[in-house]
Scaffold this motif. Structure first.
Motif, PDB file in Angstrom:
ATOM      1  N   ASP A   1      12.495   0.841  -3.276  1.00  0.00           N
ATOM      2  CA  ASP A   1      11.618   1.921  -4.109  1.00  0.00           C
ATOM      3  C   ASP A   1      11.688   3.327  -4.436  1.00  0.00           C
ATOM      4  O   ASP A   1      11.020   4.675  -4.247  1.00  0.00           O
ATOM      5  CB  ASP A   1      10.654   1.948  -2.924  1.00  0.00           C
ATOM      6  CG  ASP A   1      11.052   2.321  -1.415  1.00  0.00           C
ATOM      7  OD1 ASP A   1      12.502   2.963  -1.553  1.00  0.00           O
ATOM      8  OD2 ASP A   1      10.676   2.828  -0.847  1.00  0.00           O
TER       9      ASP A   1
ATOM     10  N   SER B   1       3.899   7.998  -3.009  1.00  0.00           N
ATOM     11  CA  SER B   1       3.763   7.959  -1.576  1.00  0.00           C
ATOM     12  C   SER B   1       3.846   7.285  -0.942  1.00  0.00           C
ATOM     13  O   SER B   1       3.192   5.966  -1.544  1.00  0.00           O
ATOM     14  CB  SER B   1       3.827   9.328  -0.763  1.00  0.00           C
ATOM     15  OG  SER B   1       2.322   8.956  -0.829  1.00  0.00           O
ATOM     16  N   LYS B   2       4.155   6.648   0.162  1.00  0.00           N
ATOM     17  CA  LYS B   2       4.196   5.374   0.775  1.00  0.00           C
ATOM     18  C   LYS B   2       2.957   5.339   1.250  1.00  0.00           C
ATOM     19  O   LYS B   2       2.268   4.063   0.992  1.00  0.00           O
ATOM     20  CB  LYS B   2       5.370   6.042   2.241  1.00  0.00           C
ATOM     21  CG  LYS B   2       6.455   4.868   1.625  1.00  0.00           C
ATOM     22  CD  LYS B   2       6.883   3.711   2.702  1.00  0.00           C
ATOM     23  CE  LYS B   2       8.143   2.886   2.248  1.00  0.00           C
ATOM     24  NZ  LYS B   2       9.603   3.956   2.301  1.00  0.00           N
ATOM     25  N   ASP B   3       2.141   5.737   1.791  1.00  0.00           N
ATOM     26  CA  ASP B   3       0.590   5.861   1.897  1.00  0.00           C
ATOM     27  C   ASP B   3      -0.514   5.584   1.156  1.00  0.00           C
ATOM     28  O   ASP B   3      -1.151   5.191   1.212  1.00  0.00           O
ATOM     29  CB  ASP B   3       0.356   7.193   3.021  1.00  0.00           C
ATOM     30  CG  ASP B   3       0.015   8.469   2.138  1.00  0.00           C
ATOM     31  OD1 ASP B   3       0.827   8.226   0.757  1.00  0.00           O
ATOM     32  OD2 ASP B   3      -0.575   9.528   3.040  1.00  0.00           O
TER      33      ASP B   3
ATOM     34  N   LEU C   1       0.306   3.217  -1.328  1.00  0.00           N
ATOM     35  CA  LEU C   1       0.333   2.161  -2.086  1.00  0.00           C
ATOM     36  C   LEU C   1      -0.195   0.395  -0.857  1.00  0.00           C
ATOM     37  O   LEU C   1      -0.402   0.751   0.488  1.00  0.00           O
ATOM     38  CB  LEU C   1       2.411   1.734  -1.475  1.00  0.00           C
ATOM     39  CG  LEU C   1       3.369   2.242  -1.993  1.00  0.00           C
ATOM     40  CD1 LEU C   1       4.935   1.532  -1.565  1.00  0.00           C
ATOM     41  CD2 LEU C   1       3.412   2.201  -3.472  1.00  0.00           C
TER      42      LEU C   1
ATOM     43  N   TYR D   1       2.903  -4.964  -2.207  1.00  0.00           N
ATOM     44  CA  TYR D   1       4.505  -5.263  -2.716  1.00  0.00           C
ATOM     45  C   TYR D   1       4.112  -6.589  -3.169  1.00  0.00           C
ATOM     46  O   TYR D   1       3.924  -7.279  -2.384  1.00  0.00           O
ATOM     47  CB  TYR D   1       5.240  -5.176  -1.244  1.00  0.00           C
ATOM     48  CG  TYR D   1       5.897  -3.784  -0.727  1.00  0.00           C
ATOM     49  CD1 TYR D   1       6.469  -2.722  -1.396  1.00  0.00           C
ATOM     50  CD2 TYR D   1       5.853  -3.646   0.089  1.00  0.00           C
ATOM     51  CE1 TYR D   1       6.564  -1.273  -1.072  1.00  0.00           C
ATOM     52  CE2 TYR D   1       6.112  -1.653   1.188  1.00  0.00           C
ATOM     53  CZ  TYR D   1       6.427  -1.048   0.150  1.00  0.00           C
ATOM     54  OH  TYR D   1       6.423  -0.344   0.785  1.00  0.00           O
TER      55      TYR D   1
ATOM     56  N   GLY E   1       6.112  -1.633  -6.469  1.00  0.00           N
ATOM     57  CA  GLY E   1       4.921  -1.344  -5.424  1.00  0.00           C
ATOM     58  C   GLY E   1       3.235  -1.116  -6.364  1.00  0.00           C
ATOM     59  O   GLY E   1       3.801  -1.038  -6.967  1.00  0.00           O
TER      60      GLY E   1
END
Lengths: 433, 144
Positions: free
Chosen positions: A75, A81-83, A85, A88, A102
């Motif tokens: 990624d 940012s991860k939060d 997403l 996947y 993502g």
């Protein structure tokens, strides 16, 4: 005309292009400012967002390739940012390493909207029962179609792939009016139904097929339509774009590419120059609204032509024709992408076989059948049949694990496979295209 | 007991299961004036193993190897059988009683009587048991 969003779908071309330009400009500014990957790429290409002053300036931007995703596994080039997403999806890569896509909530919404427009354009909507027989899971087909079908108010039958007899029973019992799957799986369903004594034309309510994830032809379309008594529509997409995304409309004259979602170009694969409408070349797509994994001038590797004229259905968005081939040697086996390099990579890990191989693809009945021929090494030959069988099983197992598709293996005598100078021809595709 | 003189070198050749492969092997051996004394083909799905006793195994090995064949030597033994009903039983019983497994076998019936070629899991033991039971083993020198 059945239309999901008439304001956009029938918007005059000039307005669409103005919208595309605005979206492109803001996308480029955002990426140049906030993403190291895209910033560096644009610098290398000596292009600054200020150089994008009209829509056709898109050709100043650098290309992206599948390897960009692979090299940045999993990624590294995500721009959310991860939060942010919410999902996947993962697809197989060329050397055993997968590519990960993502999605933010907006990404899912755009994907779903694109499909809602497409499904509506073939006449589906409330009251339809759509059997989704694409695989659910890491593959984008199942979940993508699922959300698209729900969005238009249809009833989803999330059948996924396999257990074909049960699929046919459910199709009858729940009155499925449409099915979404690969064309080869629908042919398989047709054959199994005949064996069960079920006539899909007479004994089911099935009238529509949304078929894709593998290349097929108008010949196959005619066969499916005559045999099963349905209208069969092609659907196009790849996981990098989001998933299955663009369908034909009721006219069956190519995929409508929604201009507010994607900017398509057809280029000369050798020079990278843009081609005129109607000229055959490599499809290149920029997704204008994508948050987690923006794709700019992404070269999927598919060969097609683009049509700019207004479709007979009234939609103003450009269409691309059925995919006519690949610029690389990718194969699609039962809906799964297979690169010969993946086979090579898998074989290299097994000392009992040589580095030369040949892939033979045939259609057996309705399904694709893949055979890998590989040379048995001198050191690994033993007089015992069982030992040789074990080597073959080992190779089959290894291929299944890295390709996600079953391949039969034939061990051949060393030196018997053709050797090539320069570009090798390792694939014999006997499927009638 | 010197068991070595009874151990015979069989050549085993990997072959694709398609027309002309046996002819290619036989032609190569013929060219080198190598005589085939006994032979068999074991067939599996898509490929086969050709096994042969020849008068010059080293020469056969080198020739076929130079042509790109997968070839290996395998130790086998050869037992005289009575060329009459029950002949095979006598030999098979000796090995069965001794707990020696026959992996594969083939036979020929020639001028000097019937001969059974055996590939067993314990070669030395098999030789000893067969000798002790009074049956006749053919020496390696009979073949090469």
């Amino acid at each position: 005309m059945n239309c999901w969003d008439p304001r956009i779908e029938e918007m005059p071309k000039e307005d669409l292009q103005r919208m595309q330009y605005k979206l492109l400009k803001s996308l480029v500014y955002r990426l140049y400012s906030f993403s190291a990957f895209y910033h560096d790429r644009m610098k290398e290409q000596k292009v600054h967002p200020d150089d994008i002053c009209k829509l056709s300036d898109v050709h100043k931007l650098p290309f992206m390739f599948k390897r960009d995703l692979r090299d940045n596994y999993p990624d590294k080039i995500f721009t959310a940012s991860k939060d942010e997403l919410v999902r996947y999806h993962v697809s197989s890569g060329t050397t055993g390493k997968p590519t990960v896509v993502g999605y933010t909530q907006n990404d899912l919404n755009n994907w779903t909207t694109s499909l809602a427009r497409g499904l509506t354009s073939v006449g589906l909507g409330r009251g339809d029962v759509i059997q989704v027989s694409y695989g659910y899971g890491l593959f984008t087909g199942g979940l993508g179609m699922h959300y698209g079908a729900e969005r238009i108010g249809a009833t989803v039958l999330p059948a996924s792939v396999g257990n074909t007899e049960r699929q046919i029973e459910l199709m009858q019992d729940l009155g499925a009016t449409a099915i979404a799957c690969t064309p080869s799986y629908l042919l398989h369903i047709g054959e199994v139904a005949e064996k069960m004594g079920v006539n899909i034309k007479k004994d089911t309510r099935l009238r529509t097929g949304i078929l894709g994830a593998e290349p097929w032809t108008d010949g196959m379309r005619n066969r499916i339509q005559d045999w099963l008594g349905i209208r069969a529509y092609d659907i196009y997409g790849t996981s990098e774009l989001s998933g299955p995304m663009f369908t034909e409309c009721a006219e069956q004259k190519g995929f409508h590419i929604w201009s507010d979602i994607a900017l398509v170009e057809v280029i000369d694969p050798k020079t990278g120059e843009s081609l005129e409408a109607g000229e055959k070349g490599e499809l290149t797509i920029t997704i204008l609204q994508k948050e987690a994994l923006p794709m700019i001038r992404y070269r999927i590797g598919d060969i097609t032509t683009m049509e700019e004229d207004i479709c007979a259905c009234g939609r103003t968005h450009p269409r691309i024709q059925r995919i006519q081939g690949r610029v690389d040697d990718m194969l699609i086996i039962r809906g799964i992408n297979v690169f010969p390099s993946q086979v090579e990579y898998a074989l290299m890990a097994i000392p009992d076989v040589g580095e030369h191989f040949q892939i033979v693809v045939e259609r057996k009945g309705a399904l694709d059948d893949m055979l890998v021929r590989v040379e048995l090494n001198k050191e690994s030959f033993s007089d015992k049949i069982n030992d040789i069988m074990k080597i073959r099983q080992k190779v089959e197992h290894r291929l299944r694990n890295s390709l996600n598709v079953n391949a039969d293996v034939e061990l051949v005598e060393p030196g018997s496979l053709p050797r090539f100078e320069g570009k090798s021809k390792k694939v014999i595709d006997k499927r009638s295209m | 007991m010197d068991t070595k003189k009874y151990v015979i070198r069989q050549i085993s050749i990997f072959s694709e299961n398609r027309p002309g492969r046996l002819a290619a092997i036989a032609h190569a051996l013929g060219e080198e004036k190598i005589n085939i004394l006994a032979f068999s083909i074991a067939e599996a799905n898509g490929f086969g193993v050709v096994r042969a006793l020849v008068d010059h195994p080293e020469k056969a090995h080198d020739k076929l190897l130079s042509l790109g064949f997968n070839i290996a030597f395998t130790d086998v033994i050869a037992v005289h059988m009575k060329d009459q009903p029950g002949g095979l039983y006598e030999v098979a019983k000796i090995l069965g009683d001794a707990g020696i497994n026959i992996e594969y076998s083939y036979a020929y019936s020639g001028k000097e009587g019937a001969v059974l070629i055996l590939r067993v899991d314990q070669v030395d033991d098999a030789i000893k048991k067969i000798k002790n039971s009074g049956a006749t083993l053919l020496e390696r020198s009979v073949f090469h």
